[in-house]
Design a protein around this motif. Structure first.
Motif, short mmCIF file in Angstrom:
data_model
loop_
_atom_site.label_atom_id
_atom_site.label_comp_id
_atom_site.label_asym_id
_atom_site.label_seq_id
_atom_site.Cartn_x
_atom_site.Cartn_y
_atom_site.Cartn_z
N GLU A 1 -172.18 -43.26 -24.84
CA GLU A 1 -173.48 -43.87 -24.24
C GLU A 1 -173.70 -43.41 -23.18
O GLU A 1 -175.18 -42.87 -22.91
CB GLU A 1 -173.06 -45.25 -23.96
CG GLU A 1 -174.25 -46.37 -23.69
CD GLU A 1 -174.00 -47.64 -23.57
OE1 GLU A 1 -174.11 -48.03 -22.44
OE2 GLU A 1 -173.06 -48.07 -24.48
N LEU A 2 -172.95 -42.96 -22.21
CA LEU A 2 -173.16 -42.21 -20.94
C LEU A 2 -173.50 -40.77 -21.14
O LEU A 2 -174.51 -40.42 -20.49
CB LEU A 2 -171.97 -42.37 -20.03
CG LEU A 2 -171.79 -43.32 -19.16
CD1 LEU A 2 -170.34 -43.56 -18.53
CD2 LEU A 2 -172.88 -43.48 -18.17
N GLU B 1 -176.96 -40.82 -22.21
CA GLU B 1 -177.85 -40.96 -21.08
C GLU B 1 -178.05 -39.70 -20.35
O GLU B 1 -179.13 -39.55 -19.96
CB GLU B 1 -177.32 -42.18 -20.44
CG GLU B 1 -178.42 -42.74 -19.35
CD GLU B 1 -177.49 -43.87 -18.40
OE1 GLU B 1 -177.84 -43.97 -17.08
OE2 GLU B 1 -176.48 -44.42 -19.35
N TYR B 2 -177.10 -39.01 -20.08
CA TYR B 2 -176.87 -37.78 -19.36
C TYR B 2 -177.75 -36.68 -20.01
O TYR B 2 -178.64 -36.23 -19.20
CB TYR B 2 -175.34 -37.29 -19.53
CG TYR B 2 -175.42 -36.09 -18.46
CD1 TYR B 2 -175.31 -36.09 -17.24
CD2 TYR B 2 -175.26 -34.73 -19.21
CE1 TYR B 2 -175.16 -34.80 -16.35
CE2 TYR B 2 -175.04 -33.74 -18.33
CZ TYR B 2 -174.89 -33.84 -17.07
OH TYR B 2 -174.79 -32.48 -16.36
N ARG C 1 -180.39 -37.45 -21.87
CA ARG C 1 -181.79 -37.74 -21.75
C ARG C 1 -182.38 -37.56 -20.18
O ARG C 1 -183.54 -37.64 -20.11
CB ARG C 1 -182.08 -39.30 -22.19
CG ARG C 1 -182.39 -39.37 -23.56
CD ARG C 1 -182.52 -40.90 -24.09
NE ARG C 1 -181.25 -41.43 -24.35
CZ ARG C 1 -180.76 -42.50 -23.66
NH1 ARG C 1 -181.25 -42.95 -22.71
NH2 ARG C 1 -179.79 -43.08 -24.13
N ALA C 2 -181.64 -37.58 -19.31
CA ALA C 2 -181.87 -37.67 -17.95
C ALA C 2 -182.55 -36.20 -17.52
O ALA C 2 -182.39 -35.23 -18.00
CB ALA C 2 -180.57 -37.93 -16.88
#
Lengths: 134, 300
Positions: free
Chosen positions: A101-102, A105-106, A108-109
């Motif tokens: 999940e992280l 997110e990373y 996409r960031a």
């Protein structure tokens, strides 16, 4: 026999205080092995795997730690970190899910946000690695 | 004079209220115990963090220029009044805890009035958020429902925002007003500077360098780099501590307030019961007189 005293403290509690014969630490600049009689040292830690060999015998133990720092003095290793999870307390499946999940997110960031997320991703990764050690 | 039925109803209602305040007191006591444990649990971390930071600041004194640290040679005070100030006002999420929230709010307003360069408030907790929004005070923002699930992550997020605003030059100082937990019976409103970190704060009262700090440590990476890594953690931890203190103080204040409310309700019930019995007896006496005088009239 001269041993090492390992104290692992998080902001929420003192997690560990054990006698051990050696400690492995994930230093910011590379892994470190600490043996009794080590010179006094202060270092920052990256998220990763802390390991120690209990003086009482038995298997080598592993703990996933978040970024923090450590102080070595008088054969006492004090580790301060924001979170720490001993291998036996980690559920491998949920650790993996959290890491994925992280990581997503990373990806996409934006570039600036990535800097703030890096340590969290690494901490999650450390947890997955450590869970595999049991 | 109130009728008997009215009095009975009144007594019943006060009894209900008393039960509620008694329950609230017990809940607050349980929560207080947990909050106190939480504070105690942070002690080892606090001690070690302070020790290492003090040591590093002493060793690297003069060489370190960190945006979060006040400039050397007492520059911290010189800068006071040079710009805007951010004030973190920590109140509770709920009322019914005596003067807990009011004290903090009043102190915050007093201090705000004395700031030269003007200031903005970051209100933490529902009570303060409502109060300052209503008053039209200059607000940077509000955080609601903070204490429902107080975690280190909350403090991290706050510290990141505050430190960034400070480093960007938006504010020249950051202060916190909160209730410090002294004991169950007393809380003290405290006004404390969070940023810039005072050099005396990190070098200790005796100027650092004393005692074991003289040990020759090996630093990896350099002293300055470790200190730079440490200072943001120091700020985060300070904010976390402030939140924990306020939380414990709130529960303590509520416990005391509810205890006296329960006691007051007890007194009120006693007074009402006395009044009830008196009027009941008066009514009986009146009826007896009526019966007796009626009989007398018939005989006569």
């Amino acid at each position: 026999m001269a041993g090492l005293n390992l104290i692992l403290v998080t902001h929420a509690r003192k997690l560990l205080e054990v006698e051990c014969s050696d400690v492995g630490l994930p230093g910011r600049k590379g892994d470190m092995g600490i043996l009794p009689g080590h010179t006094a040292l202060i270092s920052t830690l990256r998220p990763g795997e802390l390991s120690y060999q209990p003086a009482a015998g038995g298997a080598r133990r592993f703990v996933a730690v978040a970024p923090g720092f450590c102080e070595v003095a008088d054969d006492t290793v004090t580790v301060l970190t924001e979170t720490a999870a001993p291998a036996e307390n980690i559920d491998a499946a949920s650790a993996r899910a959290e890491r994925d999940e992280l990581a997503a997110e990373y990806d996409r960031a934006s570039f600036e946000e990535q800097a703030g997320l890096k340590d969290r991703v690494d901490t999650a990764q450390a947890r997955v690695d450590v869970a595999g050690r049991v | 004079m109130a009728s008997l039925i009215d009095l009975r109803r009144r007594i019943r209602s006060v009894k209900n209220t008393q039960q509620i305040t008694k329950a609230m007191k017990m809940v607050a006591a349980a929560k207080l115990r947990r909050a106190q444990d939480q504070i105690l649990a942070t002690r080892p971390y606090a001690l070690e963090l302070r020790k290492v930071t003090e040591h590093l600041a002493a060793v690297a004194a003069g060489e370190v220029e960190h945006p979060l640290l006040s400039p050397p040679e007492g520059g911290g005070d010189e800068r006071a009044g040079a710009g805007r100030t951010l004030v973190l006002v920590v109140t509770g999420d709920k009322g019914l805890c005596g003067a807990f929230n009011a004290h903090v709010q009043r102190r915050a307003e007093q201090e705000m009035a004395q700031l030269n360069g003007g200031g903005e408030i970051l209100a933490l907790g529902n009570r303060g958020a409502d109060f300052f929004t209503h008053r039209g005070a200059p607000l940077r923002g509000v955080r609601r429902g903070l204490f429902r699930e107080l975690s280190y992550a909350t403090a991290q997020e706050l510290a990141a925002e505050v430190s960034k605003a400070f480093s960007d030059g938006e504010y020249h100082a950051v202060y916190a007003v909160y209730n410090e937990f002294i004991s169950v019976l007393s809380q003290r409103v405290t006004w404390e500077r969070l940023l810039p970190i005072a050099r005396e704060d990190v070098t200790g009262p005796e100027g650092g360098g004393a005692g074991e700090s003289h040990r020759d440590y090996l630093y990896e990476p350099s002293e300055a780099e470790i200190l730079n890594d440490l200072l943001p953690r120091f700020v985060t931890f300070q904010i976390y501590r402030v939140l924990l203190e306020s939380q414990a103080a709130e529960h303590a204040a509520r416990m005391t307030a509810m205890d006296s409310a329960t006691k007051n309700a007890g007194e009120l019930i006693d007074a009402l019961t006395l009044q009830y019995n008196r009027s009941r007896q008066a009514e009986i006496t009146t009826e007896l007189i009526e019966v007796v005088s009626g009989a007398n009239a018939l005989e006569g």
